[in-house]
Design a protein around this motif. Structure first.
Motif, PDB file in Angstrom:
ATOM      1  N   LEU A 172       0.833  -1.201   0.000  1.00  0.00           N
ATOM      2  CA  LEU A 172       0.000   0.000   0.000  1.00  0.00           C
ATOM      3  C   LEU A 172       0.864   1.245   0.000  1.00  0.00           C
ATOM      4  CD1 LEU A 172      -2.902  -0.849   2.497  1.00  0.00           C
ATOM      5  CD2 LEU A 172      -2.975  -0.797   0.013  1.00  0.00           C
ATOM      6  N   LEU A 188      -5.708   0.641  -7.013  1.00  0.00           N
ATOM      7  CA  LEU A 188      -5.936   1.496  -5.844  1.00  0.00           C
ATOM      8  C   LEU A 188      -7.429   1.708  -5.592  1.00  0.00           C
ATOM      9  CD1 LEU A 188      -3.124   4.171  -6.090  1.00  0.00           C
ATOM     10  CD2 LEU A 188      -3.524   2.591  -4.226  1.00  0.00           C
ATOM     11  N   ILE A 219       1.493   3.838   7.090  1.00  0.00           N
ATOM     12  CA  ILE A 219       1.982   5.177   7.415  1.00  0.00           C
ATOM     13  C   ILE A 219       3.444   5.114   7.859  1.00  0.00           C
ATOM     14  CG2 ILE A 219       1.707   7.121   9.011  1.00  0.00           C
ATOM     15  CD1 ILE A 219      -0.470   7.094   6.995  1.00  0.00           C
ATOM     16  N   ALA A 236       3.513   5.821  -5.453  1.00  0.00           N
ATOM     17  CA  ALA A 236       3.745   5.852  -6.902  1.00  0.00           C
ATOM     18  C   ALA A 236       2.693   6.668  -7.645  1.00  0.00           C
ATOM     19  CB  ALA A 236       3.786   4.424  -7.447  1.00  0.00           C
ATOM     20  N   THR A 237       1.595   7.040  -6.977  1.00  0.00           N
ATOM     21  CA  THR A 237       0.549   7.763  -7.694  1.00  0.00           C
ATOM     22  C   THR A 237       0.946   9.212  -7.915  1.00  0.00           C
ATOM     23  OG1 THR A 237      -0.489   8.197  -5.583  1.00  0.00           O
ATOM     24  CG2 THR A 237      -1.453   6.455  -6.914  1.00  0.00           C
ATOM     25  N   PRO A 238       0.712   9.728  -9.156  1.00  0.00           N
ATOM     26  CA  PRO A 238       1.004  11.138  -9.415  1.00  0.00           C
ATOM     27  C   PRO A 238       0.018  12.060  -8.708  1.00  0.00           C
ATOM     28  CG  PRO A 238       0.183  10.046 -11.402  1.00  0.00           C
ATOM     29  CD  PRO A 238       0.329   8.987 -10.361  1.00  0.00           C
ATOM     30  N   TRP A 239      -1.285  11.686  -8.642  1.00  0.00           N
ATOM     31  CA  TRP A 239      -2.206  12.538  -7.892  1.00  0.00           C
ATOM     32  C   TRP A 239      -3.161  11.681  -7.065  1.00  0.00           C
ATOM     33  CZ3 TRP A 239      -6.904  11.055  -9.622  1.00  0.00           C
ATOM     34  CH2 TRP A 239      -7.018  10.643 -10.972  1.00  0.00           C
ATOM     35  N   GLY A 240      -3.724  12.283  -6.020  1.00  0.00           N
ATOM     36  CA  GLY A 240      -4.667  11.546  -5.185  1.00  0.00           C
ATOM     37  C   GLY A 240      -4.004  10.798  -4.034  1.00  0.00           C
ATOM     38  N   PHE A 292     -11.570  -1.441   1.287  1.00  0.00           N
ATOM     39  CA  PHE A 292     -11.283  -0.877   2.605  1.00  0.00           C
ATOM     40  C   PHE A 292     -12.461  -0.087   3.159  1.00  0.00           C
ATOM     41  CE2 PHE A 292      -6.967  -1.316   4.342  1.00  0.00           C
ATOM     42  CZ  PHE A 292      -6.464  -2.197   3.410  1.00  0.00           C
ATOM     43  N   SER A 305      -9.482   0.534  -2.422  1.00  0.00           N
ATOM     44  CA  SER A 305     -10.203   1.545  -1.641  1.00  0.00           C
ATOM     45  C   SER A 305     -11.629   1.089  -1.362  1.00  0.00           C
ATOM     46  CB  SER A 305     -10.242   2.879  -2.393  1.00  0.00           C
ATOM     47  OG  SER A 305      -8.941   3.366  -2.572  1.00  0.00           O
ATOM     48  N   PHE A 356      -6.980   4.191   3.260  1.00  0.00           N
ATOM     49  CA  PHE A 356      -6.335   2.995   3.821  1.00  0.00           C
ATOM     50  C   PHE A 356      -6.036   3.151   5.310  1.00  0.00           C
ATOM     51  CE2 PHE A 356      -4.626   2.588  -0.712  1.00  0.00           C
ATOM     52  CZ  PHE A 356      -5.699   1.801  -1.079  1.00  0.00           C
ATOM     53  N   LEU A 404      -2.451   1.035 -12.143  1.00  0.00           N
ATOM     54  CA  LEU A 404      -2.207   1.483 -10.773  1.00  0.00           C
ATOM     55  C   LEU A 404      -3.479   2.025 -10.135  1.00  0.00           C
ATOM     56  CD1 LEU A 404      -0.068   2.195  -8.553  1.00  0.00           C
ATOM     57  CD2 LEU A 404       0.202   4.392  -9.691  1.00  0.00           C
ATOM     58  N   TYR A 405      -4.183   2.897 -10.891  1.00  0.00           N
ATOM     59  CA  TYR A 405      -5.397   3.476 -10.329  1.00  0.00           C
ATOM     60  C   TYR A 405      -6.496   2.431 -10.193  1.00  0.00           C
ATOM     61  CZ  TYR A 405      -3.671   8.174  -9.972  1.00  0.00           C
ATOM     62  OH  TYR A 405      -2.969   9.265  -9.573  1.00  0.00           O
ATOM     63  N   LEU A 441       2.358   1.619  -3.490  1.00  0.00           N
ATOM     64  CA  LEU A 441       1.333   1.996  -4.476  1.00  0.00           C
ATOM     65  C   LEU A 441       0.950   3.464  -4.328  1.00  0.00           C
ATOM     66  CD1 LEU A 441      -1.104  -1.078  -4.491  1.00  0.00           C
ATOM     67  CD2 LEU A 441       0.337  -0.292  -6.368  1.00  0.00           C
ATOM     68  N   VAL A 442       0.660   3.863  -3.083  1.00  0.00           N
ATOM     69  CA  VAL A 442       0.228   5.243  -2.871  1.00  0.00           C
ATOM     70  C   VAL A 442       1.363   6.198  -3.222  1.00  0.00           C
ATOM     71  CG1 VAL A 442      -0.520   6.917  -1.132  1.00  0.00           C
ATOM     72  CG2 VAL A 442      -1.478   4.628  -1.127  1.00  0.00           C
ATOM     73  N   PHE A 450      -6.119   8.488  -1.108  1.00  0.00           N
ATOM     74  CA  PHE A 450      -5.897   7.045  -0.941  1.00  0.00           C
ATOM     75  C   PHE A 450      -5.303   6.744   0.436  1.00  0.00           C
ATOM     76  CE2 PHE A 450      -5.819   7.038  -5.703  1.00  0.00           C
ATOM     77  CZ  PHE A 450      -6.955   6.268  -5.844  1.00  0.00           C
TER      78      PHE A 450
END
Lengths: 310, 285
Positions: free
Chosen positions: A96, B25, A183, A102-106, B32, B29, A114, B21-22, A99-100, A110
């Motif tokens: 997690l 995720l 975290i 690696a994200t460009p936005w958001g 979760f 989500s 989580f 990826l999205y 993954l988080v 996310f």
């Protein structure tokens, strides 16, 4: 400075120090040290229906609890539980975090999603898992989903074979704690200097998996070790989800708890339902020793990897 | 020409990877969030809607009576919520006060034996707290605190771990500021209360919110000490409903929703601080 002046000043420093530290020292003495000593005394004494040791019995409590198949079974059970929970938590929370990251936005959204199970209690999560998600009736959500694929409904919690209750117990803890450890891993990831990845690219480390293998994972070792330790100690002290998912009306060790009773539930039932505080305390110390041994073994295993990699 | 197709392919690969990826995720989500959705749905449904053969995603006419039934003067759920609020608040405030002062004393008062005291306190972290719950019960019983809120609160007040974090934070505190306070005529306590604490809000809020959430969600200790209905915390009350013979299913989830709301609010407002606190707790071992 004269000798007496020094002594006066030293005494004043001591007084100031204790004015700050005394409440904590006193509290720890009463609520941590006294219980440890009292517990040791109880564990070597006969103390039934009373919290005061009545008679010294030597190792009798320890021998009795170690020869109790139910207690030994509970130790085996919690070891299996920890073997499922610790690697599962490490893998999922690290995934997690990666993954988080690696994200460009958001990222923020996310991460919140989580992380938010941290706000939920084990009792509430147990109610959801037991009554809705893994209800053994055809109307339980897991059985409904299975039904869409033509599967017959199964009793998730109430049967020994196949032991599907493991899936229920493991998933509830994973849901509750994975975001918390995510975290911690995120903090660890942010401490890895970006230049390392750039340098590695020059050294022909190209794909994500090589980066993971040669940079990210080795540099997260300290984070991984501390997460593994906290997670292991937590798993060994599992109580809430077992008590609430497998429990039954009347409490104690009835109903489905006979399928899977972790040590803490067992100790709870002998100490507070059976009122045998001597035996309960002895069991507590046995469990402490088991936890310490497994923590050391795990540290050794994670530490050995270090030797191989360098 | 060959180069452009190469670039095209690379860009297509990157777009594809992002979509994947999205997708992962968003899927995770939803998974979760599912339990929270279940709580909300069940709390606003009738029993027939929850257990009916036809799956109801969300009741078209939300049944607010489940929640309304809990909100009256003699409601055991409200009583339990109040108990939990008192316990979590007092425990958190007391824990912060005791841990911060001790942490400061250990970090900054140059007492000869400060290190020995520190190591002695730290050593108690080796013994897992849940394992000593039987003898801790004996101590609380000897003090006559069984079935009292005090008995639930007190053993959780003295957190060596919180003290440890405060000590680390105070070791990094700028000495110049403390010196300035001393030049203004403040003693050690004055410096601590007027200079150090007001400048340590971040760490205090972080540790405080984490402590509050753990206290609110705690189960084993309140179950052991607060057996009487008058001292039930919300978690003990929920567990009792969950394990009762005549289970009121929508009522259970309505009460669960109520119990989660305060923590959820706190969580969303203070998320940044909580994350900070979690990072610090990550050191715990």
């Amino acid at each position: 400075m004269t000798e007496t002046g020094q002594r006066v000043r030293r005494r004043r420093t001591a007084r100031t120090f204790w004015s700050f530290v005394a409440p904590m020292a006193l509290g720890v003495t009463i609520f941590v040290l006294t219980p440890i000593v009292w517990g040791l005394t109880l564990s070597f004494s006969s103390a039934q229906t009373t919290i005061r040791p009545t008679r010294f019995v030597g190792l009798a409590n320890y021998l009795q609890i170690l020869s109790d198949p139910a207690f030994r079974h509970s130790l085996v059970l919690v070891v299996v539980f920890a073997l499922l929970i610790v690697p599962g938590t490490l893998a999922l929370s690290l995934c997690l975090a990666l993954l988080v990251n690696a994200t460009p936005w958001g990222k923020g959204i996310f991460r919140t999603i989580f992380f938010i199970p941290t706000a939920c209690s084990y009792v509430v999560a147990s109610a959801v898992w037991r009554m809705s998600l893994f209800n053994g009736l055809p109307t339980g959500l897991a059985n409904r989903v299975a039904g869409w694929f033509g599967q017959d409904p199964v009793a998730w919690i109430g049967q020994l074979d196949p032991p599907l209750y493991w899936f229920v117990l493991v998933t509830v803890r994973l849901w509750l704690q994975v975001g918390f450890y995510m975290i911690i891993f995120t903090a660890g990831l942010q401490e890895i200097p970006q230049e390392l990845y750039e340098a590695a690219r020059i050294d022909r480390v190209r794909n994500v998996f090589q980066e993971l293998r040669y940079i990210t994972l080795p540099l997260l070792r300290n984070t991984t070790i501390s997460v593994a330790v906290v997670c292991l100690i937590g798993a060994f002290q599992a109580f809430d989800e077992f008590y609430n998912i497998l429990g039954s009306a009347g409490g104690g060790a009835q109903g489905n708890l006979s399928l899977a009773m972790p040590p803490l539930v067992y100790l709870y039932s002998i100490a507070f339902r059976g009122q045998n505080y001597g035996l309960g305390s002895a069991g507590g110390f046995v469990l402490t020793i088991v936890i310490v041994v497994f923590t050391l073994v795990q540290g050794k295993l994670l530490g050995l990897n270090r030797g191989q990699n360098n | 020409m060959a180069r452009t197709t190469d670039a095209h392919r690379r860009r297509a690969g990157r777009v594809g990877r992002r979509v994947a990826l999205y997708a992962v995720l968003i899927g995770l989500s939803l998974l979760f969030l599912l339990p929270y959705y279940i709580i909300l749905r069940n709390a606003l449904s009738t029993r027939a809607q929850i257990t009916g053969f036809q799956w109801v995603w969300f009741p078209s006419h939300p049944d607010w009576s489940n929640l309304a039934d809990l909100l009256h003067a003699s409601s055991p759920v409200l009583r339990a919520m109040l108990n939990s609020a008192v316990i979590a608040t007092v425990q958190t405030v007391a824990q912060l006060a005791v841990a911060a002062t001790a942490g400061y004393g250990l970090a900054r008062i140059g007492y000869r034996h400060a290190n020995k005291v520190f190591l002695l306190l730290l050593g108690t972290l080796m013994v897992p707290s849940a394992v000593t719950f039987v003898p801790t019960f004996a101590v609380v019983a000897a003090l006559g605190w069984i079935n009292t809120l005090l008995g639930i609160i007190m053993p959780g007040v003295f957190s060596v771990f919180t003290m440890f974090i405060f000590r680390q934070a105070f070791l990094d505190f700028p000495r110049d500021l403390e010196e300035a306070g001393r030049l203004d005529g403040l003693g050690p306590w004055g410096v601590f209360l007027r200079v150090v604490l007001p400048n340590s809000v971040g760490v205090t809020v972080a540790l405080g919110t984490i402590s509050f959430i753990w206290s609110w969600n705690g189960f084993l200790w309140p179950l052991v000490v607060g057996q009487d209905e008058s001292t039930w915390t919300i978690q003990v009350a929920l567990s009792t409903f969950l394990n009762s013979y005549n289970l009121n299913l929508p009522g259970l989830f309505a009460a669960s929703l109520l119990s989660v709301l305060p923590v959820m609010l706190l969580f969303l407002v203070l998320q940044r601080h909580i994350a900070q606190g979690v990072k610090m707790s990550g050191l715990k071992g």
